[in-house]
Design a protein around this motif. Sequence first.
Motif, PDB file in Angstrom:
ATOM      1  N   VAL A  29      74.369 -69.918  13.715  1.00  0.00           N
ATOM      2  CA  VAL A  29      74.336 -70.692  14.959  1.00  0.00           C
ATOM      3  C   VAL A  29      73.452 -71.916  14.765  1.00  0.00           C
ATOM      4  O   VAL A  29      72.269 -71.796  14.419  1.00  0.00           O
ATOM      5  N   GLY A  30      74.016 -73.089  14.970  1.00  0.00           N
ATOM      6  CA  GLY A  30      73.232 -74.310  14.915  1.00  0.00           C
ATOM      7  C   GLY A  30      72.238 -74.339  16.069  1.00  0.00           C
ATOM      8  O   GLY A  30      72.635 -74.301  17.236  1.00  0.00           O
ATOM      9  N   LEU A  31      70.938 -74.414  15.743  1.00  0.00           N
ATOM     10  CA  LEU A  31      69.899 -74.338  16.769  1.00  0.00           C
ATOM     11  C   LEU A  31      68.988 -75.553  16.659  1.00  0.00           C
ATOM     12  O   LEU A  31      68.118 -75.619  15.790  1.00  0.00           O
ATOM     13  N   SER A  32      69.180 -76.512  17.550  1.00  0.00           N
ATOM     14  CA  SER A  32      68.318 -77.696  17.559  1.00  0.00           C
ATOM     15  C   SER A  32      67.064 -77.474  18.380  1.00  0.00           C
ATOM     16  O   SER A  32      66.041 -78.113  18.159  1.00  0.00           O
ATOM     17  N   GLY A  33      67.157 -76.555  19.343  1.00  0.00           N
ATOM     18  CA  GLY A  33      66.071 -76.342  20.313  1.00  0.00           C
ATOM     19  C   GLY A  33      66.413 -76.910  21.669  1.00  0.00           C
ATOM     20  O   GLY A  33      65.711 -76.660  22.647  1.00  0.00           O
ATOM     21  N   GLY A  34      67.503 -77.676  21.738  1.00  0.00           N
ATOM     22  CA  GLY A  34      67.949 -78.201  23.020  1.00  0.00           C
ATOM     23  C   GLY A  34      68.616 -77.127  23.862  1.00  0.00           C
ATOM     24  O   GLY A  34      68.892 -76.015  23.393  1.00  0.00           O
ATOM     25  N   ALA A  35      68.915 -77.477  25.104  1.00  0.00           N
ATOM     26  CA  ALA A  35      69.443 -76.503  26.060  1.00  0.00           C
ATOM     27  C   ALA A  35      70.725 -75.846  25.564  1.00  0.00           C
ATOM     28  O   ALA A  35      70.888 -74.621  25.628  1.00  0.00           O
ATOM     29  N   ASP A  36      71.644 -76.639  25.070  1.00  0.00           N
ATOM     30  CA  ASP A  36      72.952 -76.114  24.687  1.00  0.00           C
ATOM     31  C   ASP A  36      72.839 -75.108  23.544  1.00  0.00           C
ATOM     32  O   ASP A  36      73.445 -74.022  23.594  1.00  0.00           O
ATOM     33  N   TYR A 124      81.679 -67.660  10.349  1.00  0.00           N
ATOM     34  CA  TYR A 124      81.744 -68.938  11.053  1.00  0.00           C
ATOM     35  C   TYR A 124      80.354 -69.531  11.240  1.00  0.00           C
ATOM     36  O   TYR A 124      79.343 -68.830  11.170  1.00  0.00           O
ATOM     37  N   VAL A 125      80.365 -70.830  11.529  1.00  0.00           N
ATOM     38  CA  VAL A 125      79.186 -71.518  12.050  1.00  0.00           C
ATOM     39  C   VAL A 125      79.510 -71.884  13.489  1.00  0.00           C
ATOM     40  O   VAL A 125      80.521 -72.553  13.757  1.00  0.00           O
ATOM     41  N   ALA A 126      78.680 -71.451  14.425  1.00  0.00           N
ATOM     42  CA  ALA A 126      78.887 -71.750  15.845  1.00  0.00           C
ATOM     43  C   ALA A 126      78.020 -72.930  16.248  1.00  0.00           C
ATOM     44  O   ALA A 126      76.822 -72.966  15.939  1.00  0.00           O
ATOM     45  N   VAL A 127      78.617 -73.904  16.891  1.00  0.00           N
ATOM     46  CA  VAL A 127      77.882 -75.056  17.411  1.00  0.00           C
ATOM     47  C   VAL A 127      78.084 -75.126  18.919  1.00  0.00           C
ATOM     48  O   VAL A 127      79.024 -74.556  19.464  1.00  0.00           O
ATOM     49  N   ALA A 128      77.185 -75.867  19.578  1.00  0.00           N
ATOM     50  CA  ALA A 128      77.024 -75.690  21.024  1.00  0.00           C
ATOM     51  C   ALA A 128      77.728 -76.733  21.877  1.00  0.00           C
ATOM     52  O   ALA A 128      77.274 -77.046  22.969  1.00  0.00           O
ATOM     53  N   HIS A 129      78.847 -77.291  21.400  1.00  0.00           N
ATOM     54  CA  HIS A 129      79.579 -78.219  22.259  1.00  0.00           C
ATOM     55  C   HIS A 129      80.094 -77.489  23.494  1.00  0.00           C
ATOM     56  O   HIS A 129      80.555 -76.352  23.415  1.00  0.00           O
ATOM     57  N   HIS A 130      80.031 -78.162  24.632  1.00  0.00           N
ATOM     58  CA  HIS A 130      80.480 -77.561  25.891  1.00  0.00           C
ATOM     59  C   HIS A 130      81.559 -78.441  26.517  1.00  0.00           C
ATOM     60  O   HIS A 130      82.013 -79.427  25.916  1.00  0.00           O
ATOM     61  N   ARG A 131      81.978 -78.079  27.731  1.00  0.00           N
ATOM     62  CA  ARG A 131      83.078 -78.793  28.378  1.00  0.00           C
ATOM     63  C   ARG A 131      82.794 -80.269  28.537  1.00  0.00           C
ATOM     64  O   ARG A 131      83.673 -81.118  28.312  1.00  0.00           O
ATOM     65  N   ASP A 132      81.569 -80.625  28.915  1.00  0.00           N
ATOM     66  CA  ASP A 132      81.242 -82.032  29.143  1.00  0.00           C
ATOM     67  C   ASP A 132      81.291 -82.827  27.837  1.00  0.00           C
ATOM     68  O   ASP A 132      81.714 -83.988  27.824  1.00  0.00           O
TER      69      ASP A 132
END
Length: 445
Positions: A29-36, A124-132
Amino acid sequence: MDNRQFLLERVRQYIARHIPLSYQHLVLVGLSGGADSVALLSILTELGYRCEACHCNFGLRGEESLRDRRFAESVATELGVPFREVAFDTLAYAEANKVSVEMACRELRYAWFEQQRREAGAAYVAVAHHRDDSIETMLLNLIRGTGIAGLTGIQPVNGSVIRPLLSLSRAEIESYLFDAHLSFVVDSTNRETLYTRNKIRLQLLPLMQAINPSVYESLSHTADYLREVEAVYRCAVEGYKERLIRHESDGVHIDIGVLRTLPGARTLLFEMVKEYGFLSAQLDDIWAAVDAPSGRFFDAPVYRLLKDRTDFVLYPRRSEKKIRTIEYGTSVVDEPVKLTFTLFDADDYQIPRRRDTVCFDAGLLPFPLTLRTWSEGDRFRPFGMKGHQKLSDYFNNNKYSLARKQSAWLLCAGEEIVWIVGERASDCYKITSATRQIWEIRCEK
Protein backbone atom coordinates in the motif's frame (compact mmCIF):
# COMPACT_ATOMS: atom_id res chain seq x y z
CA MET A 1 -25.00 0.34 10.14
CA ASP A 2 -22.97 3.42 11.08
CA ASN A 3 -21.18 5.62 8.54
CA ARG A 4 -17.81 3.92 8.97
CA GLN A 5 -19.25 0.45 8.42
CA PHE A 6 -21.26 1.75 5.46
CA LEU A 7 -18.11 3.05 3.76
CA LEU A 8 -16.19 -0.16 4.53
CA GLU A 9 -18.98 -2.19 2.95
CA ARG A 10 -19.02 0.03 -0.14
CA VAL A 11 -15.27 -0.50 -0.65
CA ARG A 12 -15.65 -4.25 -0.06
CA GLN A 13 -18.35 -4.44 -2.73
CA TYR A 14 -16.31 -2.30 -5.13
CA ILE A 15 -13.31 -4.63 -4.77
CA ALA A 16 -15.55 -7.67 -5.28
CA ARG A 17 -16.95 -6.20 -8.53
CA HIS A 18 -13.87 -4.60 -10.05
CA ILE A 19 -10.61 -5.93 -8.52
CA PRO A 20 -9.54 -9.62 -8.44
CA LEU A 21 -8.08 -9.31 -4.95
CA SER A 22 -8.05 -12.33 -2.65
CA TYR A 23 -7.66 -12.36 1.11
CA GLN A 24 -4.71 -14.69 0.57
CA HIS A 25 -2.90 -12.02 -1.48
CA LEU A 26 -0.23 -9.76 -0.02
CA VAL A 27 -0.88 -6.11 -0.95
CA LEU A 28 1.67 -3.31 -0.83
CA VAL A 29 0.00 0.00 0.00
CA GLY A 30 1.43 3.34 -1.04
CA LEU A 31 1.48 5.42 2.16
CA SER A 32 2.38 9.10 1.90
CA GLY A 33 0.81 10.04 5.23
CA GLY A 34 -1.93 12.06 3.59
CA ALA A 35 -5.62 11.47 4.23
CA ASP A 36 -6.24 9.24 1.22
CA SER A 37 -3.34 6.86 1.79
CA VAL A 38 -3.96 6.59 5.55
CA ALA A 39 -7.61 5.74 4.86
CA LEU A 40 -6.61 3.18 2.21
CA LEU A 41 -4.23 1.32 4.53
CA SER A 42 -6.72 1.39 7.39
CA ILE A 43 -9.68 0.25 5.24
CA LEU A 44 -7.78 -2.64 3.68
CA THR A 45 -6.53 -3.87 7.05
CA GLU A 46 -10.03 -3.52 8.53
CA LEU A 47 -11.40 -5.57 5.64
CA GLY A 48 -8.90 -8.31 6.48
CA TYR A 49 -6.30 -7.98 3.72
CA ARG A 50 -2.58 -8.63 4.35
CA CYS A 51 -0.81 -5.33 3.83
CA GLU A 52 2.63 -3.76 3.91
CA ALA A 53 3.14 0.02 3.73
CA CYS A 54 5.48 1.65 1.19
CA HIS A 55 6.60 5.27 1.66
CA CYS A 56 8.45 7.45 -0.88
CA ASN A 57 10.41 10.52 0.23
CA PHE A 58 10.93 12.71 -2.85
CA GLY A 59 13.03 15.24 -0.95
CA LEU A 60 11.15 18.23 -2.37
CA ARG A 61 9.80 19.88 0.78
CA GLY A 62 12.67 19.84 3.27
CA GLU A 63 11.58 19.29 6.85
CA GLU A 64 7.99 18.69 5.74
CA SER A 65 9.14 15.61 3.75
CA LEU A 66 10.90 14.25 6.85
CA ARG A 67 7.77 14.95 8.92
CA ASP A 68 5.70 12.93 6.44
CA ARG A 69 8.14 10.03 6.61
CA ARG A 70 8.04 9.90 10.40
CA PHE A 71 4.25 10.15 10.43
CA ALA A 72 3.81 7.42 7.78
CA GLU A 73 5.97 5.04 9.82
CA SER A 74 3.92 5.79 12.95
CA VAL A 75 0.68 5.03 11.08
CA ALA A 76 2.06 1.70 9.86
CA THR A 77 3.17 0.84 13.39
CA GLU A 78 -0.25 1.81 14.82
CA LEU A 79 -2.03 -0.39 12.27
CA GLY A 80 0.44 -3.24 12.79
CA VAL A 81 1.80 -3.52 9.26
CA PRO A 82 5.44 -3.68 8.05
CA PHE A 83 6.93 -0.43 6.73
CA ARG A 84 9.13 -0.02 3.63
CA GLU A 85 10.69 3.28 2.58
CA VAL A 86 12.92 4.91 -0.01
CA ALA A 87 14.40 8.39 -0.56
CA PHE A 88 14.83 9.86 -4.05
CA ASP A 89 16.85 12.70 -5.53
CA THR A 90 13.88 13.75 -7.58
CA LEU A 91 15.30 16.97 -9.00
CA ALA A 92 18.41 15.19 -10.26
CA TYR A 93 16.24 12.50 -11.89
CA ALA A 94 14.02 15.11 -13.55
CA GLU A 95 17.05 16.94 -14.93
CA ALA A 96 18.78 13.80 -16.15
CA ASN A 97 15.66 12.46 -17.87
CA LYS A 98 14.33 15.80 -19.13
CA VAL A 99 10.92 15.37 -17.49
CA SER A 100 8.86 17.56 -15.20
CA VAL A 101 9.17 17.18 -11.43
CA GLU A 102 5.61 15.86 -11.37
CA MET A 103 6.45 13.19 -13.96
CA ALA A 104 9.71 12.36 -12.18
CA CYS A 105 7.79 11.65 -8.97
CA ARG A 106 5.39 9.39 -10.85
CA GLU A 107 8.10 7.42 -12.64
CA LEU A 108 10.23 6.99 -9.53
CA ARG A 109 7.26 6.01 -7.37
CA TYR A 110 5.83 3.34 -9.66
CA ALA A 111 9.21 1.86 -10.59
CA TRP A 112 10.06 1.43 -6.91
CA PHE A 113 6.59 0.08 -6.10
CA GLU A 114 6.99 -2.59 -8.78
CA GLN A 115 10.48 -3.48 -7.54
CA GLN A 116 9.17 -3.87 -3.99
CA ARG A 117 6.15 -5.87 -5.18
CA ARG A 118 8.38 -8.38 -6.92
CA GLU A 119 10.78 -8.66 -4.00
CA ALA A 120 7.93 -9.15 -1.51
CA GLY A 121 6.00 -11.58 -3.73
CA ALA A 122 2.94 -9.34 -3.46
CA ALA A 123 0.01 -9.62 -5.86
CA TYR A 124 -0.69 -5.90 -6.16
CA VAL A 125 0.31 -2.41 -5.17
CA ALA A 126 -2.69 -0.43 -3.90
CA VAL A 127 -2.74 3.34 -4.36
CA ALA A 128 -5.22 5.77 -2.91
CA HIS A 129 -6.89 7.44 -5.89
CA HIS A 130 -10.54 8.17 -5.15
CA ARG A 131 -13.60 9.32 -7.10
CA ASP A 132 -12.59 12.98 -7.11
CA ASP A 133 -9.13 12.10 -8.48
CA SER A 134 -10.82 10.19 -11.28
CA ILE A 135 -12.95 13.20 -12.17
CA GLU A 136 -9.87 15.44 -12.19
CA THR A 137 -8.20 12.99 -14.55
CA MET A 138 -11.25 13.05 -16.80
CA LEU A 139 -11.16 16.87 -16.98
CA LEU A 140 -7.38 16.95 -17.42
CA ASN A 141 -7.63 14.60 -20.40
CA LEU A 142 -10.50 16.63 -21.85
CA ILE A 143 -8.43 19.83 -21.66
CA ARG A 144 -5.43 18.18 -23.29
CA GLY A 145 -7.51 16.42 -25.93
CA THR A 146 -8.55 12.78 -25.71
CA GLY A 147 -10.73 9.98 -27.03
CA ILE A 148 -13.42 8.00 -25.24
CA ALA A 149 -10.93 6.12 -23.03
CA GLY A 150 -9.56 9.38 -21.61
CA LEU A 151 -13.05 10.40 -20.50
CA THR A 152 -13.62 7.27 -18.42
CA GLY A 153 -11.36 8.46 -15.60
CA ILE A 154 -8.99 6.28 -13.59
CA GLN A 155 -9.34 2.51 -13.96
CA PRO A 156 -9.54 0.25 -10.86
CA VAL A 157 -6.86 -2.13 -12.18
CA ASN A 158 -3.83 -1.23 -14.30
CA GLY A 159 -1.41 -4.14 -14.46
CA SER A 160 -0.27 -4.78 -10.90
CA VAL A 161 -1.61 -1.45 -9.57
CA ILE A 162 -5.07 -1.37 -7.99
CA ARG A 163 -7.24 1.50 -6.74
CA PRO A 164 -9.77 0.24 -4.21
CA LEU A 165 -11.08 3.68 -3.15
CA LEU A 166 -12.55 4.85 -6.48
CA SER A 167 -16.06 4.45 -5.10
CA LEU A 168 -15.43 7.05 -2.35
CA SER A 169 -15.27 10.83 -2.54
CA ARG A 170 -12.66 12.89 -0.72
CA ALA A 171 -15.31 14.04 1.75
CA GLU A 172 -16.30 10.44 2.50
CA ILE A 173 -12.66 9.50 3.08
CA GLU A 174 -12.28 12.33 5.58
CA SER A 175 -15.49 11.25 7.34
CA TYR A 176 -14.11 7.70 7.60
CA LEU A 177 -10.88 9.02 9.16
CA PHE A 178 -12.86 11.12 11.64
CA ASP A 179 -14.97 8.12 12.70
CA ALA A 180 -11.85 5.90 12.95
CA HIS A 181 -9.99 8.54 15.00
CA LEU A 182 -7.12 8.60 12.52
CA SER A 183 -5.06 11.69 11.82
CA PHE A 184 -3.13 12.57 8.66
CA VAL A 185 -0.66 15.14 7.34
CA VAL A 186 -1.33 17.76 4.67
CA ASP A 187 1.05 18.28 1.75
CA SER A 188 1.44 22.05 1.42
CA THR A 189 1.80 21.77 -2.36
CA ASN A 190 -1.78 20.49 -2.58
CA ARG A 191 -2.82 24.08 -1.86
CA GLU A 192 -0.56 25.55 -4.53
CA THR A 193 -1.64 26.01 -8.13
CA LEU A 194 1.77 25.14 -9.56
CA TYR A 195 0.61 21.85 -11.06
CA THR A 196 -2.14 21.55 -13.67
CA ARG A 197 -4.08 18.95 -11.69
CA ASN A 198 -4.16 21.23 -8.66
CA LYS A 199 -5.47 24.07 -10.82
CA ILE A 200 -8.36 21.81 -11.84
CA ARG A 201 -8.98 20.83 -8.21
CA LEU A 202 -8.68 24.28 -6.66
CA GLN A 203 -9.94 26.57 -9.43
CA LEU A 204 -11.91 24.79 -12.16
CA LEU A 205 -14.01 22.35 -10.13
CA PRO A 206 -15.18 24.96 -7.57
CA LEU A 207 -16.29 27.11 -10.53
CA MET A 208 -18.19 24.15 -12.00
CA GLN A 209 -19.77 23.45 -8.62
CA ALA A 210 -21.09 26.99 -8.57
CA ILE A 211 -22.98 26.15 -11.75
CA ASN A 212 -23.97 22.62 -10.69
CA PRO A 213 -23.56 21.71 -7.00
CA SER A 214 -23.77 18.01 -7.95
CA VAL A 215 -21.04 18.25 -10.60
CA TYR A 216 -18.93 15.48 -9.02
CA GLU A 217 -21.85 13.05 -9.10
CA SER A 218 -22.81 14.12 -12.64
CA LEU A 219 -19.29 13.66 -13.99
CA SER A 220 -18.88 10.35 -12.18
CA HIS A 221 -22.08 9.01 -13.76
CA THR A 222 -20.93 10.29 -17.15
CA ALA A 223 -17.60 8.49 -16.77
CA ASP A 224 -19.44 5.25 -15.86
CA TYR A 225 -21.62 5.61 -18.96
CA LEU A 226 -18.65 6.35 -21.21
CA ARG A 227 -16.84 3.32 -19.83
CA GLU A 228 -19.68 1.18 -21.16
CA VAL A 229 -19.69 3.09 -24.46
CA GLU A 230 -15.95 2.47 -24.77
CA ALA A 231 -16.50 -1.27 -24.29
CA VAL A 232 -18.97 -1.26 -27.20
CA TYR A 233 -16.58 0.88 -29.28
CA ARG A 234 -13.65 -1.46 -28.61
CA CYS A 235 -15.75 -4.44 -29.67
CA ALA A 236 -16.65 -2.70 -32.95
CA VAL A 237 -13.03 -1.73 -33.62
CA GLU A 238 -11.88 -5.32 -33.14
CA GLY A 239 -14.49 -6.42 -35.67
CA TYR A 240 -13.25 -3.87 -38.21
CA LYS A 241 -9.65 -4.98 -37.64
CA GLU A 242 -10.52 -8.39 -39.02
CA ARG A 243 -11.65 -6.73 -42.27
CA LEU A 244 -8.81 -4.22 -42.49
CA ILE A 245 -5.65 -6.02 -41.39
CA ARG A 246 -3.58 -8.73 -43.05
CA HIS A 247 -0.38 -10.14 -41.58
CA GLU A 248 2.16 -10.75 -44.33
CA SER A 249 5.87 -11.51 -44.44
CA ASP A 250 6.84 -7.86 -44.89
CA GLY A 251 4.63 -6.49 -42.10
CA VAL A 252 1.08 -5.67 -41.07
CA HIS A 253 -1.04 -4.47 -44.01
CA ILE A 254 -4.01 -2.10 -43.63
CA ASP A 255 -6.28 -2.26 -46.68
CA ILE A 256 -6.94 1.32 -47.85
CA GLY A 257 -9.73 0.26 -50.21
CA VAL A 258 -11.70 -1.36 -47.40
CA LEU A 259 -10.87 1.52 -45.05
CA ARG A 260 -12.49 4.05 -47.41
CA THR A 261 -15.82 2.19 -47.23
CA LEU A 262 -16.09 2.18 -43.43
CA PRO A 263 -17.73 4.78 -41.18
CA GLY A 264 -15.29 6.87 -39.18
CA ALA A 265 -12.43 5.74 -41.44
CA ARG A 266 -9.99 8.35 -40.12
CA THR A 267 -10.60 7.32 -36.52
CA LEU A 268 -10.38 3.63 -37.43
CA LEU A 269 -7.02 4.24 -39.09
CA PHE A 270 -5.70 5.78 -35.89
CA GLU A 271 -6.99 2.81 -33.88
CA MET A 272 -5.04 0.52 -36.21
CA VAL A 273 -1.73 2.40 -35.83
CA LYS A 274 -1.71 3.81 -32.30
CA GLU A 275 -0.82 0.48 -30.69
CA TYR A 276 2.41 0.65 -32.70
CA GLY A 277 3.38 3.94 -31.07
CA PHE A 278 1.93 6.49 -33.48
CA LEU A 279 0.51 9.67 -31.93
CA SER A 280 -2.72 11.57 -32.52
CA ALA A 281 -0.59 14.55 -33.60
CA GLN A 282 0.51 12.48 -36.63
CA LEU A 283 -3.01 11.51 -37.67
CA ASP A 284 -3.72 14.42 -40.03
CA ASP A 285 -0.59 13.72 -42.06
CA ILE A 286 -1.18 9.96 -42.06
CA TRP A 287 -4.77 10.41 -43.21
CA ALA A 288 -3.67 12.77 -45.99
CA ALA A 289 -1.40 9.99 -47.29
CA VAL A 290 -4.45 7.88 -48.15
CA ASP A 291 -4.68 9.80 -51.43
CA ALA A 292 -0.93 10.33 -51.85
CA PRO A 293 1.39 8.38 -54.16
CA SER A 294 3.26 5.35 -52.84
CA GLY A 295 6.39 5.93 -50.83
CA ARG A 296 5.33 8.29 -48.05
CA PHE A 297 6.22 6.99 -44.63
CA PHE A 298 5.80 7.96 -40.98
CA ASP A 299 7.90 6.93 -38.01
CA ALA A 300 7.07 5.98 -34.44
CA PRO A 301 9.83 5.12 -31.95
CA VAL A 302 9.89 1.45 -32.98
CA TYR A 303 7.69 1.13 -36.09
CA ARG A 304 7.43 2.69 -39.54
CA LEU A 305 4.14 3.16 -41.43
CA LEU A 306 4.60 3.09 -45.21
CA LYS A 307 2.01 4.07 -47.83
CA ASP A 308 2.25 1.42 -50.55
CA ARG A 309 0.05 0.98 -53.63
CA THR A 310 -3.18 -0.20 -52.01
CA ASP A 311 -2.17 -0.58 -48.37
CA PHE A 312 -0.53 1.04 -45.42
CA VAL A 313 2.21 -1.29 -44.19
CA LEU A 314 3.56 -1.39 -40.63
CA TYR A 315 6.96 -2.90 -39.94
CA PRO A 316 9.79 -2.46 -37.40
CA ARG A 317 12.17 0.43 -38.04
CA ARG A 318 15.86 -0.08 -38.38
CA SER A 319 18.90 1.99 -39.22
CA GLU A 320 19.51 1.92 -42.96
CA LYS A 321 23.25 1.98 -42.28
CA LYS A 322 23.27 -0.79 -39.70
CA ILE A 323 25.73 -3.57 -40.56
CA ARG A 324 26.24 -6.78 -38.60
CA THR A 325 29.58 -8.54 -39.05
CA ILE A 326 29.67 -12.36 -38.80
CA GLU A 327 33.05 -13.97 -38.12
CA TYR A 328 34.11 -17.49 -39.07
CA GLY A 329 32.97 -20.01 -36.44
CA THR A 330 29.78 -18.14 -35.51
CA SER A 331 26.95 -20.61 -34.97
CA VAL A 332 24.03 -18.29 -34.17
CA VAL A 333 23.22 -14.68 -35.01
CA ASP A 334 20.25 -13.25 -33.07
CA GLU A 335 20.08 -9.74 -34.54
CA PRO A 336 18.87 -8.17 -36.79
CA VAL A 337 17.48 -11.52 -37.98
CA LYS A 338 18.12 -14.91 -36.44
CA LEU A 339 20.49 -17.05 -38.50
CA THR A 340 22.08 -20.40 -37.64
CA PHE A 341 25.33 -21.56 -39.26
CA THR A 342 26.13 -25.31 -39.42
CA LEU A 343 29.13 -26.92 -41.10
CA PHE A 344 28.56 -30.31 -42.76
CA ASP A 345 30.70 -32.79 -44.69
CA ALA A 346 29.53 -32.96 -48.27
CA ASP A 347 29.29 -36.76 -48.29
CA ASP A 348 25.63 -37.86 -48.29
CA TYR A 349 24.44 -34.30 -47.55
CA GLN A 350 20.88 -33.71 -48.78
CA ILE A 351 20.32 -30.15 -49.97
CA PRO A 352 17.10 -28.83 -48.37
CA ARG A 353 14.60 -27.32 -50.80
CA ARG A 354 13.25 -24.48 -48.69
CA ARG A 355 13.48 -20.70 -48.84
CA ASP A 356 14.62 -20.30 -45.26
CA THR A 357 17.78 -22.37 -45.81
CA VAL A 358 20.75 -21.94 -48.16
CA CYS A 359 23.92 -23.98 -48.68
CA PHE A 360 27.34 -22.86 -49.91
CA ASP A 361 30.69 -24.44 -50.59
CA ALA A 362 32.61 -23.91 -47.34
CA GLY A 363 35.88 -23.82 -49.25
CA LEU A 364 34.69 -20.89 -51.37
CA LEU A 365 32.56 -18.80 -49.00
CA PRO A 366 34.82 -16.09 -47.54
CA PHE A 367 34.46 -14.71 -44.02
CA PRO A 368 33.72 -12.37 -42.41
CA LEU A 369 30.17 -12.06 -43.76
CA THR A 370 27.95 -9.06 -43.19
CA LEU A 371 24.22 -8.51 -42.73
CA ARG A 372 22.91 -5.23 -44.07
CA THR A 373 19.98 -3.55 -45.80
CA TRP A 374 19.95 -2.88 -49.53
CA SER A 375 21.18 0.28 -51.24
CA GLU A 376 20.68 1.78 -54.69
CA GLY A 377 23.29 0.33 -57.03
CA ASP A 378 23.42 -3.10 -55.35
CA ARG A 379 23.90 -5.94 -57.85
CA PHE A 380 22.99 -9.59 -57.37
CA ARG A 381 23.63 -12.86 -59.21
CA PRO A 382 20.56 -15.04 -58.54
CA PHE A 383 21.09 -18.79 -58.31
CA GLY A 384 21.01 -20.38 -61.76
CA MET A 385 21.95 -17.19 -63.63
CA LYS A 386 25.29 -16.46 -65.27
CA GLY A 387 25.43 -12.71 -64.86
CA HIS A 388 24.61 -10.04 -62.30
CA GLN A 389 21.56 -7.80 -62.33
CA LYS A 390 20.58 -4.72 -60.38
CA LEU A 391 18.96 -5.71 -57.13
CA SER A 392 16.29 -3.06 -57.78
CA ASP A 393 15.42 -4.85 -61.05
CA TYR A 394 15.24 -8.17 -59.22
CA PHE A 395 12.85 -6.61 -56.69
CA ASN A 396 10.66 -5.12 -59.43
CA ASN A 397 10.61 -8.31 -61.52
CA ASN A 398 9.50 -10.26 -58.47
CA LYS A 399 6.87 -7.66 -57.55
CA TYR A 400 8.36 -6.66 -54.19
CA SER A 401 6.29 -4.05 -52.40
CA LEU A 402 8.01 -0.99 -50.96
CA ALA A 403 7.65 -2.44 -47.49
CA ARG A 404 9.08 -5.78 -48.56
CA LYS A 405 12.09 -4.03 -50.10
CA GLN A 406 12.73 -2.04 -46.95
CA SER A 407 12.38 -5.09 -44.73
CA ALA A 408 14.79 -7.20 -46.78
CA TRP A 409 18.13 -8.21 -45.25
CA LEU A 410 21.16 -9.10 -47.33
CA LEU A 411 23.88 -11.56 -46.33
CA CYS A 412 27.05 -10.42 -48.06
CA ALA A 413 30.63 -11.53 -48.57
CA GLY A 414 32.46 -8.29 -49.22
CA GLU A 415 30.53 -6.55 -52.01
CA GLU A 416 28.94 -9.79 -53.21
CA ILE A 417 25.35 -10.46 -52.11
CA VAL A 418 25.30 -14.08 -50.97
CA TRP A 419 21.63 -14.33 -49.98
CA ILE A 420 18.50 -12.19 -49.92
CA VAL A 421 17.68 -13.64 -46.51
CA GLY A 422 14.71 -15.97 -46.60
CA GLU A 423 14.25 -15.47 -50.34
CA ARG A 424 16.91 -16.14 -52.99
CA ALA A 425 20.50 -17.35 -52.84
CA SER A 426 23.37 -16.22 -55.02
CA ASP A 427 24.88 -18.41 -57.74
CA CYS A 428 28.30 -17.59 -56.30
CA TYR A 429 29.88 -20.11 -53.92
CA LYS A 430 27.42 -22.80 -54.99
CA ILE A 431 27.96 -26.48 -54.23
CA THR A 432 29.65 -28.55 -56.93
CA SER A 433 31.06 -32.07 -57.28
CA ALA A 434 34.34 -30.72 -55.92
CA THR A 435 32.77 -29.45 -52.68
CA ARG A 436 34.15 -31.10 -49.55
CA GLN A 437 32.34 -29.16 -46.80
CA ILE A 438 29.10 -27.22 -46.79
CA TRP A 439 27.91 -24.19 -44.85
CA GLU A 440 24.19 -24.54 -44.19
CA ILE A 441 22.63 -21.22 -43.18
CA ARG A 442 19.07 -21.12 -41.87
CA CYS A 443 16.84 -18.14 -41.15
CA GLU A 444 14.44 -18.50 -38.22
CA LYS A 445 11.76 -15.82 -38.54
